[in-house]
Design a protein around this motif. Structure first.
Motif, PDB file in Angstrom:
ATOM      1  N   ALA A 182       0.826  -1.208   0.000  1.00  0.00           N
ATOM      2  CA  ALA A 182       0.000   0.000   0.000  1.00  0.00           C
ATOM      3  C   ALA A 182       0.861   1.259   0.000  1.00  0.00           C
ATOM      4  CB  ALA A 182      -0.927  -0.015   1.220  1.00  0.00           C
ATOM      5  N   TRP A 195       0.936   6.913  -6.704  1.00  0.00           N
ATOM      6  CA  TRP A 195      -0.195   7.785  -6.981  1.00  0.00           C
ATOM      7  C   TRP A 195       0.208   9.245  -6.833  1.00  0.00           C
ATOM      8  CZ3 TRP A 195      -5.213   5.537  -4.286  1.00  0.00           C
ATOM      9  CH2 TRP A 195      -5.561   4.350  -4.929  1.00  0.00           C
ATOM     10  N   VAL A 213      -9.581   4.218 -10.470  1.00  0.00           N
ATOM     11  CA  VAL A 213      -9.290   3.608  -9.175  1.00  0.00           C
ATOM     12  C   VAL A 213      -9.257   2.089  -9.273  1.00  0.00           C
ATOM     13  CG1 VAL A 213     -10.054   3.425  -6.777  1.00  0.00           C
ATOM     14  CG2 VAL A 213     -10.380   5.558  -8.026  1.00  0.00           C
ATOM     15  N   GLU A 241      -6.177   0.779 -11.030  1.00  0.00           N
ATOM     16  CA  GLU A 241      -4.985   1.033 -10.229  1.00  0.00           C
ATOM     17  C   GLU A 241      -4.865   0.049  -9.070  1.00  0.00           C
ATOM     18  OE1 GLU A 241      -2.370   3.229 -10.227  1.00  0.00           O
ATOM     19  OE2 GLU A 241      -2.914   3.841 -12.257  1.00  0.00           O
ATOM     20  N   LEU A 242      -5.995  -0.354  -8.517  1.00  0.00           N
ATOM     21  CA  LEU A 242      -5.969  -1.278  -7.385  1.00  0.00           C
ATOM     22  C   LEU A 242      -5.605  -2.698  -7.779  1.00  0.00           C
ATOM     23  CD1 LEU A 242      -9.143  -0.106  -5.409  1.00  0.00           C
ATOM     24  CD2 LEU A 242      -6.754   0.145  -4.712  1.00  0.00           C
ATOM     25  N   TYR A 295      -2.184  -3.797  -6.259  1.00  0.00           N
ATOM     26  CA  TYR A 295      -2.184  -4.036  -4.809  1.00  0.00           C
ATOM     27  C   TYR A 295      -2.908  -5.336  -4.466  1.00  0.00           C
ATOM     28  CZ  TYR A 295      -3.538  -3.627   0.090  1.00  0.00           C
ATOM     29  OH  TYR A 295      -3.754  -3.887   1.424  1.00  0.00           O
ATOM     30  N   VAL A 296      -4.115  -5.503  -4.990  1.00  0.00           N
ATOM     31  CA  VAL A 296      -4.920  -6.666  -4.630  1.00  0.00           C
ATOM     32  C   VAL A 296      -4.293  -7.949  -5.174  1.00  0.00           C
ATOM     33  CG1 VAL A 296      -7.193  -7.739  -4.848  1.00  0.00           C
ATOM     34  CG2 VAL A 296      -7.016  -5.280  -4.503  1.00  0.00           C
ATOM     35  N   GLN A 354     -11.334  -6.166  -4.546  1.00  0.00           N
ATOM     36  CA  GLN A 354     -11.048  -5.031  -5.416  1.00  0.00           C
ATOM     37  C   GLN A 354     -12.286  -4.162  -5.640  1.00  0.00           C
ATOM     38  OE1 GLN A 354      -8.877  -6.253  -8.860  1.00  0.00           O
ATOM     39  NE2 GLN A 354      -8.842  -4.244  -9.814  1.00  0.00           N
ATOM     40  N   LEU A 376     -13.105  -2.288  -2.229  1.00  0.00           N
ATOM     41  CA  LEU A 376     -12.130  -1.245  -1.922  1.00  0.00           C
ATOM     42  C   LEU A 376     -12.279  -0.049  -2.865  1.00  0.00           C
ATOM     43  CD1 LEU A 376      -9.764  -0.151  -0.351  1.00  0.00           C
ATOM     44  CD2 LEU A 376      -8.227  -1.618  -1.695  1.00  0.00           C
ATOM     45  N   ALA A 377     -12.494  -0.307  -4.136  1.00  0.00           N
ATOM     46  CA  ALA A 377     -12.647   0.795  -5.103  1.00  0.00           C
ATOM     47  C   ALA A 377     -13.858   1.666  -4.747  1.00  0.00           C
ATOM     48  CB  ALA A 377     -12.788   0.234  -6.511  1.00  0.00           C
ATOM     49  N   PHE A 418      -4.934  -0.850   3.482  1.00  0.00           N
ATOM     50  CA  PHE A 418      -4.798   0.086   2.360  1.00  0.00           C
ATOM     51  C   PHE A 418      -5.384   1.454   2.723  1.00  0.00           C
ATOM     52  CE2 PHE A 418      -5.813   2.160  -1.605  1.00  0.00           C
ATOM     53  CZ  PHE A 418      -4.711   1.874  -2.391  1.00  0.00           C
TER      54      PHE A 418
END
Length: 545
Positions: free
Chosen positions: A201, A208, A219, A222-223, A226-227, A329, A332-333, A474
Motif C-alpha cells: 500500500a 499515486w 481507481v 490502479e488497485l 495491490y490486490v 477489489q 475497496l474501489a 490500504f
C-alpha cells in the motif's frame, strides 16, 4: 453490448455441456446448467423470456398469479417422484414486463417478488433440476440458518461458467477446505501478511502521488496491482509472488480491463502454467517451502494431489484467486470513491485511522469500527455476483414456507431483497456506514439476518478476516496522506455484474495532503467512543481533502 457478450459466452458453455451429456436426464456437467440459469435470469434480451417461462401457459399473463399459492406439480428430475407444493412458477407475463419496464437487475427482482412472493420456482428442465428463487428476511434466515445443515454450497460449480480456464471439481473436498479455512481465519497468519499489505500500500500511495494530478485516475484498475500482489502472496506464497508477480500483473490488468468491456482473454491460462511449474518445484524441493503458510502449500501438505488430479488442484487454486481478488477489489474501489465524495465521512475515517496504534496488527484494525462499517456498507451495496447471490443445493427433501423443495433442487437466495429494502435500511441506495454504528445496529442487523454481507453461520466467508485486513491496511496507509475529489456523479450500479460499473470509478486531482491539514486533523480527532456523528473538518482540512 458487454451484457450481450457475456450472455453469448454463458449460453455457449451451457450448450456445450448439453451436447456432451448422454441424455437429458443423465447427470450432465452442472456448471453448464447453472450458467444457463444465471444467463436466462440476468440477461435483458427478450429472447430469454420464452425459455424462462416454460411450461406455464399463456393464461398466466391474463391474471396475476397468487404469491406461492399455485399448486404446481414438480416435474421429475433424476428419477425422483414429483412432489406437490404451493410454489408458483415464474410466468412469461412477469418476465416480459420486467424486460420492458425494469432499468436494473434489482428492480426486476423486486418485480418478481411482488408478483410471486418470497419463493418462486424457475423451470429450466431438463437443463437444470428444480430451481427456487428465495427473497426476503425469512429467506435469509431459512437458507443461512434453519436449512443450512441440509444444504451444500455450489460455488465451485458457479466458477466453471465464468471466464476462467480451469477445471473445478464439482465435489467439495471437505477436509481440504477445512484446513484452508483454518489458515485464513488464523489471526497470527493475518498478522504475518499485514506487513506485506502495508508495504504494498505504501508503494502504491507513493506512485499515486508521483503521477500528477491533471489526469483522472481509474481507481479500480490502479488497485489491480495491490490486490493481486497481496492475494498471490496469501494464496501461493511469497516465493511465487516474487517469481511470477511481475509477469502476471500486466496480464491481469489487461484481463480486468477487457472483461469489464465484455471481452474474454486468457489470463488464467498463463496462471495455470505458472501454478503447475510452482507445484513441480515444491514437489522436487519440499524442504524449501516447509515453513510457508499459503493455500498452495496447505493443498500439497494435506494430500491434495493424492486425492485429486493436478488439473483439479490448479483449478481450485485459480478459483480461490478469482474469488479473493474481485470481491476485495470491487469493495475497496467503491469505498475510496464514496469516502472522497463526502468530506464528513472522509474526516471520520482519517480521524479513526489516526487512533490506530499499529496498522500491522489485526487486533488494532478490528478496533477501527467506522472503517469496518464502511466495508460492510460497501459489500451491502456493491458486489461482483448479482445481488450478493447465494446458491445452495438441497441434500434432502425440505420445506420452506409450506413449499415442498425436492432433494437435489437448487436454491438461489437474493440477499439484496433485504439489503436494499427501505424497511430495513433507510435510503438503501446511499452509502451510509454511520447507520451501522448507532448503538448495537450492526450486531442486531446481523443477528436478525438483515445484513448478511459475509454470509452467516458455518458457511460464512472464510476469507473475511483477510479481506478486512487487506482493505483496512490500504485505507489506513493511503487516506491520511492522499487528497482527491470524486466526480459529481458515480457510475450506476444495477446490481447485476458490478465489475462493469466498478471499472469506471475515477478519482480527480489526486495529490499529497498538506502538513497543516494533517496536523489540524490530529488535533481535532474524535475518540473511539464517538459513534453517532463525525467531526466536521476545519476549513483548511476540507480544502485539502
Amino acid at each position: 453490448l458487454s451484457h450481450r457478450i457475456w450472455l453469448r459466452h454463458l449460453v455457449g458453455v451451457a450448450l456445450d455441456a448439453t451436447r456432451r451429456a448422454p441424455s437429458v436426464h443423465a447427470e450432465m456437467p452442472r456448471a453448464g446448467a447453472i450458467c444457463l440459469a444465471v444467463a436466462m435470469l440476468c440477461a435483458r434480451p427478450i429472447a430469454c423470456a420464452y425459455v424462462l417461462s416454460r411450461p406455464p401457459p399463456l393464461g398466466h399473463c391474463t391474471q396475476r398469479q397468487p404469491a406461492t399459492r399455485a399448486r404446481t406439480p414438480l416435474a421429475r428430475h433424476g428419477g425422483e417422484a414429483p412432489r406437490h407444493g404451493r410454489s408458483g412458477a415464474l410466468s412469461l407475463c412477469t418476465v416480459v414486463r420486467g424486460v420492458l419496464q425494469c432499468r436494473s437487475f434489482h428492480s426486476f427482482m423486486t418485480l418478481v417478488r411482488r408478483e410471486h412472493g418470497d419463493i418462486v420456482r424457475v423451470n429450466l428442465q431438463p437443463v437444470l433440476p428444480p430451481l427456487y428463487l428465495l427473497q426476503g428476511k425469512a429467506a435469509n434466515r431459512g437458507v443461512l440458518a434453519d436449512l443450512d445443515a441440509s444444504l451444500e454450497q455450489v460455488l465451485q460449480e458457479m466458477i466453471n461458467f465464468l471466464p476462467v480456464s480451469a477445471r473445478i471439481p464439482s465435489e467439495v473436498d471437505v477436509e481440504l477446505q477445512r484446513k484452508v479455512a483454518l489458515l485464513f481465519q488464523s489471526v497470527s497468519n493475518v498478522d504475518a501478511r499485514l506487513h506485506g499489505f502495508v508495504d504494498q500500500a505504501e508503494q502504491m500511495r507513493e506512485r499515486w502521488l508521483q503521477r500528477g494530478a491533471a489526469e483522472p485516475m481509474n481507481v479500480f484498475h490502479e488497485l489491480s496491482e495491490y490486490v493481486l500482489r497481496a492475494d498471490l502472496e496469501v494464496l501461493y506464497g511469497p516465493a511465487f509472488m516474487h517469481k511470477y508477480g511481475g509477469s502476471l500483473l500486466p496480464l491481469f490488468t489487461e484481463w480486468v480491463e477487457n472483461i469489464a468491456n465484455g471481452q474474454l482473454v486468457g489470463f488464467f491460462d498463463v496462471l495455470g502454467t505458472y501454478l503447475r511449474e510452482a507445484i513441480a518445484e515444491r514437489q522436487a524441493e519440499p524442504e524449501r517451502f516447509a515453513n510457508e503458510r499459503s493455500v498452495m502449500q496447505t493443498y500439497l501438505e494435506e494430500g491434495g494431489l493424492e486425492r485429486h488430479e493436478i488439473d483439479d488442484v490448479v483449478g481450485l487454486l485459480s478459483m480461490t484467486l478469482m474469488a479473493a481478488v474481485f470481491n476485495t477489489q470491487v469493495s475497496l474501489a467503491w469505498i475510496l470513491v464514496h469516502l472522497y465524495s463526502d468530506p464528513e465521512l472522509l474526516a471520520r475515517a482519517r480521524a479513526e485511522i489516526a487512533t490506530c496504534g499499529d496498522m500491522r496488527r489485526y487486533s488494532e484494525l478490528q478496533n477501527m469500527q467506522f472503517i469496518n462499517c464502511c466495508i460492510d456498507e460497501s459489500v451491502r451495496l456493491h458486489t461482483m455476483l448479482p445481488g450478493n447471490t447465494v446458491l445452495r443445493k438441497s441434500l434432502v427433501a425440505t420445506t420452506f414456507q409450506d413449499v415442498d423443495i425436492p432433494k437435489g433442487s437448487l436454491l438461489w437466495l437474493y440477499p439484496n431483497a433485504v439489503h436494499q429494502d427501505p424497511q430495513y435500511f433507510e435510503r438503501p441506495a446511499a452509502f451510509c456506514p454511520m447507520r451501522l454504528l448507532r448503538g448495537d445496529s450492526l450486531k442486531r442487523k446481523s443477528d436478525d439476518f438483515e445484513l448478511v454481507t459475509f454470509g452467516h453461520g458455518g458457511k460464512r466467508c472464510i476469507g473475511e478476516k483477510m479481506a478486512r485486513a487487506m482493505i483496512s491496511a490500504f485505507l489506513g496507509t493511503v487516506l491520511p496522506h492522499v487528497a482527491a475529489e470524486a466526480p459529481a456523479s458515480l457510475p450506476e450500479d444495477d446490481n447485476l455484474f458490478d465489475l462493469i460499473p466498478a471499472s469506471k470509478l475515477r478519482l480527480l486531482n489526486v495529490r499529497r495532503r498538506s502538513v497543516a491539514a494533517m496536523a489540524d486533523e490530529t488535533a481535532t480527532r474524535p475518540g473511539r467512543d464517538q459513534d453517532e456523528t463525525a467531526t466536521r473538518p476545519t476549513a483548511a482540512a476540507q480544502a485539502s481533502r
